[in-house]
Design a protein around this motif. Structure first.
Motif, PDB file in Angstrom:
ATOM      1  N   UNK A   3       1.499 -20.469  16.083  1.00  0.00           N
ATOM      2  CA  UNK A   3       1.981 -21.352  17.146  1.00  0.00           C
ATOM      3  C   UNK A   3       0.788 -21.637  18.049  1.00  0.00           C
ATOM      4  N   UNK A   4       0.038 -22.646  17.695  1.00  0.00           N
ATOM      5  CA  UNK A   4      -1.217 -22.940  18.383  1.00  0.00           C
ATOM      6  C   UNK A   4      -1.029 -23.302  19.851  1.00  0.00           C
ATOM      7  N   UNK A   5       0.104 -23.846  20.201  1.00  0.00           N
ATOM      8  CA  UNK A   5       0.335 -24.272  21.583  1.00  0.00           C
ATOM      9  C   UNK A   5       0.923 -23.156  22.449  1.00  0.00           C
ATOM     10  N   UNK A   6       1.262 -22.022  21.828  1.00  0.00           N
ATOM     11  CA  UNK A   6       1.895 -20.918  22.546  1.00  0.00           C
ATOM     12  C   UNK A   6       0.903 -19.773  22.683  1.00  0.00           C
ATOM     13  N   UNK A  21      -2.895 -22.747  28.021  1.00  0.00           N
ATOM     14  CA  UNK A  21      -3.613 -23.482  29.051  1.00  0.00           C
ATOM     15  C   UNK A  21      -2.803 -23.739  30.310  1.00  0.00           C
ATOM     16  N   UNK A  22      -1.577 -23.230  30.334  1.00  0.00           N
ATOM     17  CA  UNK A  22      -0.725 -23.378  31.518  1.00  0.00           C
ATOM     18  C   UNK A  22      -0.132 -22.006  31.834  1.00  0.00           C
ATOM     19  N   UNK A  23       0.621 -21.950  32.880  1.00  0.00           N
ATOM     20  CA  UNK A  23       1.388 -20.742  33.184  1.00  0.00           C
ATOM     21  C   UNK A  23       2.879 -21.062  33.081  1.00  0.00           C
ATOM     22  N   UNK A  24       3.204 -22.044  32.267  1.00  0.00           N
ATOM     23  CA  UNK A  24       4.594 -22.464  32.106  1.00  0.00           C
ATOM     24  C   UNK A  24       5.214 -21.667  30.956  1.00  0.00           C
ATOM     25  N   UNK A  25       6.170 -20.789  31.270  1.00  0.00           N
ATOM     26  CA  UNK A  25       6.794 -19.982  30.220  1.00  0.00           C
ATOM     27  C   UNK A  25       7.680 -20.815  29.289  1.00  0.00           C
ATOM     28  N   UNK A  26       7.668 -20.435  28.031  1.00  0.00           N
ATOM     29  CA  UNK A  26       8.555 -21.059  27.046  1.00  0.00           C
ATOM     30  C   UNK A  26      10.001 -20.930  27.525  1.00  0.00           C
ATOM     31  N   UNK A  41      12.378 -35.369  32.562  1.00  0.00           N
ATOM     32  CA  UNK A  41      12.357 -34.687  33.860  1.00  0.00           C
ATOM     33  C   UNK A  41      11.525 -33.412  33.795  1.00  0.00           C
ATOM     34  N   UNK A  42      11.589 -32.700  32.675  1.00  0.00           N
ATOM     35  CA  UNK A  42      10.751 -31.504  32.509  1.00  0.00           C
ATOM     36  C   UNK A  42       9.281 -31.907  32.573  1.00  0.00           C
ATOM     37  N   UNK A  43       8.946 -33.009  31.925  1.00  0.00           N
ATOM     38  CA  UNK A  43       7.558 -33.484  31.935  1.00  0.00           C
ATOM     39  C   UNK A  43       7.119 -33.898  33.340  1.00  0.00           C
ATOM     40  N   UNK A  44       8.011 -34.466  34.117  1.00  0.00           N
ATOM     41  CA  UNK A  44       7.685 -34.838  35.501  1.00  0.00           C
ATOM     42  C   UNK A  44       7.495 -33.583  36.350  1.00  0.00           C
ATOM     43  N   UNK A  45       8.378 -32.597  36.153  1.00  0.00           N
ATOM     44  CA  UNK A  45       8.282 -31.346  36.910  1.00  0.00           C
ATOM     45  C   UNK A  45       7.009 -30.565  36.591  1.00  0.00           C
ATOM     46  N   UNK A  46       6.527 -30.718  35.361  1.00  0.00           N
ATOM     47  CA  UNK A  46       5.353 -29.968  34.888  1.00  0.00           C
ATOM     48  C   UNK A  46       4.374 -30.947  34.238  1.00  0.00           C
ATOM     49  N   UNK A  47       3.603 -31.651  35.049  1.00  0.00           N
ATOM     50  CA  UNK A  47       2.768 -32.748  34.539  1.00  0.00           C
ATOM     51  C   UNK A  47       1.688 -32.327  33.541  1.00  0.00           C
ATOM     52  N   UNK A  49       2.316 -30.520  30.976  1.00  0.00           N
ATOM     53  CA  UNK A  49       2.975 -30.421  29.681  1.00  0.00           C
ATOM     54  C   UNK A  49       3.007 -31.764  28.984  1.00  0.00           C
ATOM     55  N   UNK A  50       3.080 -31.693  27.655  1.00  0.00           N
ATOM     56  CA  UNK A  50       3.253 -32.883  26.835  1.00  0.00           C
ATOM     57  C   UNK A  50       4.550 -32.741  26.044  1.00  0.00           C
ATOM     58  N   UNK A  51       4.974 -33.820  25.452  1.00  0.00           N
ATOM     59  CA  UNK A  51       6.153 -33.772  24.603  1.00  0.00           C
ATOM     60  C   UNK A  51       5.932 -32.785  23.453  1.00  0.00           C
ATOM     61  N   UNK A  52       4.715 -32.743  22.943  1.00  0.00           N
ATOM     62  CA  UNK A  52       4.389 -31.805  21.865  1.00  0.00           C
ATOM     63  C   UNK A  52       4.526 -30.351  22.329  1.00  0.00           C
ATOM     64  N   UNK A  53       4.202 -30.086  23.590  1.00  0.00           N
ATOM     65  CA  UNK A  53       4.369 -28.738  24.142  1.00  0.00           C
ATOM     66  C   UNK A  53       5.845 -28.339  24.162  1.00  0.00           C
ATOM     67  N   UNK A  54       6.685 -29.258  24.550  1.00  0.00           N
ATOM     68  CA  UNK A  54       8.118 -28.973  24.597  1.00  0.00           C
ATOM     69  C   UNK A  54       8.644 -28.711  23.189  1.00  0.00           C
ATOM     70  N   UNK A  55       8.229 -29.523  22.242  1.00  0.00           N
ATOM     71  CA  UNK A  55       8.634 -29.299  20.850  1.00  0.00           C
ATOM     72  C   UNK A  55       8.117 -27.951  20.349  1.00  0.00           C
ATOM     73  N   UNK A  56       6.895 -27.593  20.720  1.00  0.00           N
ATOM     74  CA  UNK A  56       6.319 -26.310  20.311  1.00  0.00           C
ATOM     75  C   UNK A  56       7.139 -25.151  20.874  1.00  0.00           C
ATOM     76  N   UNK A  57       7.616 -25.273  22.099  1.00  0.00           N
ATOM     77  CA  UNK A  57       8.453 -24.229  22.702  1.00  0.00           C
ATOM     78  C   UNK A  57       9.750 -24.067  21.916  1.00  0.00           C
ATOM     79  N   UNK A  58      10.331 -25.175  21.495  1.00  0.00           N
ATOM     80  CA  UNK A  58      11.573 -25.123  20.727  1.00  0.00           C
ATOM     81  C   UNK A  58      11.344 -24.495  19.352  1.00  0.00           C
TER      82      UNK A  58
END
Length: 70
Positions: A3-6, A21-26, A41-47, A49-58
């Motif tokens: 999981x390269x993004x995690x 590269x962030x301190x945003x927990x999965x 809205x998640x992307x706005x709250x945590x600028x 992050x990218x859509x790919x980051x959210x997919x990586x968390x899932x």
């Protein structure tokens, strides 16, 4: 599976998985999505992050639940 993004670092966020590269927990991302917060809205709250980051968390969470080696 890698999981390269995690990132898991015991010295950061008590060792919880975060987006590299962030301190945003999965967990935070998944809880927001589970509460019905739209991805946009998640992307706005945590600028940082990218859509790919959210997919990586899932994907990370799904693999974790499936018992994959992380």
């Amino acid at each position: 599976m890698t999981h390269e993004r995690i990132e898991i670092n015991p010295a950061m966020m008590a060792g919880k998985p975060v987006i590299r590269g962030t301190r945003v927990p999965v967990e935070l991302i998944l809880r927001k999505l589970g509460a019905g917060v739209p991805v946009e809205a998640v992307l706005v709250d945590h600028p940082r992050l990218t859509l790919e980051d959210i997919h990586a968390a899932q994907v990370f969470a799904a693999d974790y639940l499936a018992g994959a080696r992380l």
